[in-house]
Motif scaffolding. Structure first.
Motif, PDB file in Angstrom:
ATOM      1  N   ASP A 481     -35.066 -24.049  57.974  1.00  0.00           N
ATOM      2  CA  ASP A 481     -35.788 -23.326  59.019  1.00  0.00           C
ATOM      3  C   ASP A 481     -35.383 -21.860  58.930  1.00  0.00           C
ATOM      4  OD1 ASP A 481     -36.863 -22.192  61.272  1.00  0.00           O
ATOM      5  OD2 ASP A 481     -35.977 -23.612  62.686  1.00  0.00           O
ATOM      6  N   GLY A 482     -36.319 -21.036  58.534  1.00  0.00           N
ATOM      7  CA  GLY A 482     -36.015 -19.625  58.352  1.00  0.00           C
ATOM      8  C   GLY A 482     -35.564 -18.918  59.609  1.00  0.00           C
ATOM      9  N   GLN A 483     -35.814 -19.528  60.783  1.00  0.00           N
ATOM     10  CA  GLN A 483     -35.401 -18.928  62.044  1.00  0.00           C
ATOM     11  C   GLN A 483     -33.943 -19.224  62.380  1.00  0.00           C
ATOM     12  OE1 GLN A 483     -37.566 -16.839  63.651  1.00  0.00           O
ATOM     13  NE2 GLN A 483     -38.790 -17.269  61.816  1.00  0.00           N
ATOM     14  N   ALA A 484     -33.343 -20.186  61.685  1.00  0.00           N
ATOM     15  CA  ALA A 484     -31.947 -20.531  61.960  1.00  0.00           C
ATOM     16  C   ALA A 484     -31.041 -19.387  61.499  1.00  0.00           C
ATOM     17  CB  ALA A 484     -31.570 -21.820  61.236  1.00  0.00           C
ATOM     18  N   ASP A 485     -30.141 -18.959  62.377  1.00  0.00           N
ATOM     19  CA  ASP A 485     -29.287 -17.802  62.101  1.00  0.00           C
ATOM     20  C   ASP A 485     -28.088 -18.239  61.263  1.00  0.00           C
ATOM     21  OD1 ASP A 485     -28.024 -15.385  62.054  1.00  0.00           O
ATOM     22  OD2 ASP A 485     -27.388 -15.422  64.161  1.00  0.00           O
ATOM     23  N   ALA A 486     -27.997 -17.766  60.037  1.00  0.00           N
ATOM     24  CA  ALA A 486     -26.883 -18.097  59.143  1.00  0.00           C
ATOM     25  C   ALA A 486     -25.890 -16.953  59.014  1.00  0.00           C
ATOM     26  CB  ALA A 486     -27.424 -18.462  57.764  1.00  0.00           C
ATOM     27  N   ALA A 487     -26.222 -15.775  59.555  1.00  0.00           N
ATOM     28  CA  ALA A 487     -25.418 -14.577  59.325  1.00  0.00           C
ATOM     29  C   ALA A 487     -23.963 -14.729  59.769  1.00  0.00           C
ATOM     30  CB  ALA A 487     -26.068 -13.376  60.004  1.00  0.00           C
ATOM     31  N   PRO A 488     -23.679 -15.301  60.938  1.00  0.00           N
ATOM     32  CA  PRO A 488     -22.265 -15.404  61.346  1.00  0.00           C
ATOM     33  C   PRO A 488     -21.413 -16.235  60.388  1.00  0.00           C
ATOM     34  CG  PRO A 488     -23.707 -15.699  63.238  1.00  0.00           C
ATOM     35  CD  PRO A 488     -24.593 -15.720  62.031  1.00  0.00           C
ATOM     36  N   LEU A 489     -21.977 -17.294  59.823  1.00  0.00           N
ATOM     37  CA  LEU A 489     -21.210 -18.110  58.875  1.00  0.00           C
ATOM     38  C   LEU A 489     -21.011 -17.355  57.565  1.00  0.00           C
ATOM     39  CD1 LEU A 489     -19.843 -20.806  58.258  1.00  0.00           C
ATOM     40  CD2 LEU A 489     -22.044 -21.658  57.432  1.00  0.00           C
ATOM     41  N   LEU A 490     -22.036 -16.654  57.107  1.00  0.00           N
ATOM     42  CA  LEU A 490     -21.916 -15.875  55.885  1.00  0.00           C
ATOM     43  C   LEU A 490     -20.859 -14.784  56.048  1.00  0.00           C
ATOM     44  CD1 LEU A 490     -25.702 -15.493  54.984  1.00  0.00           C
ATOM     45  CD2 LEU A 490     -24.047 -17.017  53.881  1.00  0.00           C
ATOM     46  N   ALA A 491     -20.837 -14.173  57.202  1.00  0.00           N
ATOM     47  CA  ALA A 491     -19.855 -13.115  57.451  1.00  0.00           C
ATOM     48  C   ALA A 491     -18.444 -13.682  57.525  1.00  0.00           C
ATOM     49  CB  ALA A 491     -20.204 -12.376  58.750  1.00  0.00           C
ATOM     50  N   ALA A 492     -18.297 -14.811  58.174  1.00  0.00           N
ATOM     51  CA  ALA A 492     -16.971 -15.435  58.278  1.00  0.00           C
ATOM     52  C   ALA A 492     -16.458 -15.859  56.908  1.00  0.00           C
ATOM     53  CB  ALA A 492     -17.046 -16.641  59.219  1.00  0.00           C
ATOM     54  N   ALA A 493     -17.349 -16.369  56.053  1.00  0.00           N
ATOM     55  CA  ALA A 493     -16.955 -16.764  54.706  1.00  0.00           C
ATOM     56  C   ALA A 493     -16.553 -15.533  53.888  1.00  0.00           C
ATOM     57  CB  ALA A 493     -18.104 -17.505  54.027  1.00  0.00           C
ATOM     58  N   GLN A 494     -17.332 -14.473  53.991  1.00  0.00           N
ATOM     59  CA  GLN A 494     -17.025 -13.267  53.236  1.00  0.00           C
ATOM     60  C   GLN A 494     -15.683 -12.686  53.653  1.00  0.00           C
ATOM     61  OE1 GLN A 494     -19.857 -10.053  53.715  1.00  0.00           O
ATOM     62  NE2 GLN A 494     -19.264  -9.115  51.771  1.00  0.00           N
ATOM     63  N   ALA A 495     -15.389 -12.748  54.937  1.00  0.00           N
ATOM     64  CA  ALA A 495     -14.132 -12.193  55.438  1.00  0.00           C
ATOM     65  C   ALA A 495     -12.922 -12.913  54.865  1.00  0.00           C
ATOM     66  CB  ALA A 495     -14.113 -12.252  56.964  1.00  0.00           C
ATOM     67  N   ARG A 496     -13.071 -14.190  54.520  1.00  0.00           N
ATOM     68  CA  ARG A 496     -11.957 -14.978  53.994  1.00  0.00           C
ATOM     69  C   ARG A 496     -12.058 -15.195  52.491  1.00  0.00           C
ATOM     70  NH1 ARG A 496      -7.759 -14.775  56.519  1.00  0.00           N
ATOM     71  NH2 ARG A 496      -7.075 -16.956  56.399  1.00  0.00           N
TER      72      ARG A 496
END
Length: 560
Positions: A481-496
């Motif tokens: 679903d293109g409306q599902a927000d994935a940005a917070p998980l992508l950011a958390a993964a990038q941070a670690r």
């Protein structure tokens, strides 16, 4: 560090298919790996495994070696069927149709042609398989092969492992320093013995005389359509024969009965002739021979700190369904990305706990599937009617019944969708379980599922790629679903530093399996689902920490 010491990230002990697969996968992830093998380079392997499972072929596809394997083995048009006869040259009882390798991707009819995968199984003997894996592994940057080298011992400390290597040609010894060591050194594993792990289970299920023969005249004596595997069923001797090159060479297994407790209880030549259905005037050449015991043994542990076991070093069982080598390769694929996560620095040491937590229970399950099937086959061999070869109505009826029973019993091991696609991991510290239980599976059947721990069901993307071809090297978040927000998980993964790729799914037609009921499904490189949901957890960083092996599994509340 003294001058006679070497350094590598991972030392793999044993260059069979399991060790070579582990080396290839580690090297592809940028890990320096050294493989120690007692044989000479390219020394022919034992004529053992005859089957590469679909799950293994999926991984070989990712490693870039699948097509090389497809092009090797039996002739491209040689049928891969399994046939049951009163003898190899006798009366046919039943046949399990399996496509030849030429038709493997296109055949859609039959019990072995429905596989939901980009890479169906491949029938190929280890004689052809292992040299291709060896050549491919040797060409990988970061792989060092040490042939005629025996690992005679090792010690561990907080930072790594110091292994003693013996050059079998010169007698010289040296020390190799590595971060981790993996024993892929077979059933008599010295690595297993040194870490004090024990094989537990059933020590003897079946004794087998195996003989690799050259018999150029045999193919012309076999009536009807050729087959990859022949089962000989008669009151005198039951056995199995595999076509090795499709022309002259064959592997004959003589299954000893319970009242034949010693290998020399049965004359090998007599048994071979009864299995083949040929007389004393038939000539054949013995290339190699081996007596072996089918067992159901699983190591009580797969790890001691920085040392791991994989393949036959960790488990031995009767090789029904071809799941001896294939289970070992599944070990290697499971372990390789975990070790790479540590070497690359984005995961904590605790991520390595997942290897034993995941693979040991599955190994135990599969070993029981194989043992149970072996027991049924032993019972069937004891029940062969004395008139099965009779040329009358009663003989014909006996053959029809035995053929039907043989088909129903064995189609599940040769067309084993359950063992390929149905198994799942539970109790893993790096899988975020939810309230739904994984569906049960059998040797032959399974239900596709996205329950965390299950294999992500395959489908074809709109651009023609396999779903698995689009997976990243670490984790991949499938977004339906293109409306599902994935940005917070992508950011958390990038941070670690956790490798996480986002894949917005566009499937070919209506190809997405019904099992994908959630907007977001998170998968690992080995195709197992680790989390799913219609929206991200309220604290996506907590999920990232679990996936890194930094925290124990915990309930992950969803965002409001």
């Amino acid at each position: 560090m003294t001058s006679n010491e070497m350094q590598t990230d991972v030392l793999v002990v044993g260059a069979g298919p399991v060790g070579l697969t582990l080396a290839m996968d580690l090297a592809g992830r940028g890990v320096k790996v050294t493989v120690a093998e007692i044989r000479r380079y390219a020394e022919p392997p034992n004529v053992k495994c005859n089957h590469v499972s679909a799950r293994t072929m999926e991984q070989f596809r990712r490693l870039g070696v699948a097509q090389k394997l497809r092009d090797a083995g039996l002739p491209e048009d040689y049928p891969n069927d399994v046939v049951f006869r009163t003898s190899v040259t006798g009366i046919e009882l039943t046949r399990i149709p399996i496509p030849c390798r030429r038709d493997r991707y296109t055949e859609t009819e039959g019990p072995d042609a429905w596989w939901p995968t980009p890479e169906p199984p491949h029938r190929i003997n280890q004689l052809f398989l292992e040299p291709i894996l060896l050549e491919h592994a040797a060409a990988q940057p970061g792989v060092t092969l040490l042939n005629r080298t025996q690992v005679t011992g090792f010690t561990q400390d907080d930072d790594g492992v110091s292994a003693t290597l013996l050059d079998l040609d010169t007698g010289a010894t040296r020390t190799l320093r590595c971060r981790y060591l993996v024993g892929c050194d077979g059933g008599s594993s010295g690595v297993r013995k040194q870490i004090g792990a024990r094989l537990e289970g059933t020590a003897v299920i079946q004794r087998v005389q195996s003989t690799y023969i050259r018999a150029p005249q045999l193919k012309g004596l076999i009536p009807g359509k050729p087959a990859w595997s022949y089962y000989s069923v008669n009151p005198r001797r039951c056995g199995t024969m595999f076509a090795i090159d499709g022309h002259d060479t064959w592997l004959v297994h003589n299954h000893l009965n319970a009242e034949e407790p010693e290998f020399d209880s049965v004359d090998r030549d007599w048994a071979i002739r009864e299995i083949l259905g040929v007389g004393a005037d038939f000539a054949y050449e013995v290339i190699t021979k081996e007596d072996w015991v089918g067992r159901r043994l699983v190591a009580n542990r797969f790890r001691d700190r920085r040392v791991f076991l994989a393949g036959d070093a960790a488990h031995l069982w009767v090789p029904y369904a071809g799941y001896g080598m294939n289970a070992g390769i599944a070990d290697a694929i499971n372990l390789s990305w975990l070790l790479a996560a540590r070497v690359q620095g984005w995961a904590e040491e605790a991520i390595l706990d997942a290897y034993e937590a995941e693979r040991q229970p599955i190994t135990e399950q599969v070993s029981h599937f194989a043992m149970d099937h072996a027991q049924k086959m032993i019972k069937a061999r004891r029940a062969v009617p004395p008139n099965i070869e009779a040329q009358d109505a009663e003989g014909e009826a006996a053959r029809a019944l035995i053929g039907q029973e043989a088909y129903e019993l064995n189609v599940q091991q040769f067309c084993c969708g359950g063992l390929n696609f149905g198994y799942y991991y539970t109790g893993s510290p790096i899988i975020a379980s939810d309230e739904e239980a994984p569906p049960a599976y059998t040797m032959g059947g399974f239900t596709p599922s996205t329950v965390p721990g299950c294999r992500a069901p395959h489908f074809w993307l709109a651009d023609g790629r396999s779903l698995y071809d689009a997976f990243g090297p670490g984790y991949t978040l499938l977004r339906f679903d293109g409306q599902a927000d994935a940005a917070p998980l992508l950011a958390a993964a990038q941070a670690r530093g956790l490798p996480l790729a986002l894949l917005d799914v566009r499937a070919r037609g209506n190809a997405v399996p019904e099992a994908y009921r959630h907007a977001l499904v998170l998968c690992r490189a080995d195709q197992q689902v680790v989390w799913r949901g219609d929206r991200l957890p309220a604290q996506p960083q907590a999920l990232v920490e679990q996936l890194r092996g930094a925290t124990a599994p915990a309930a992950l509340p969803l965002a409001a």
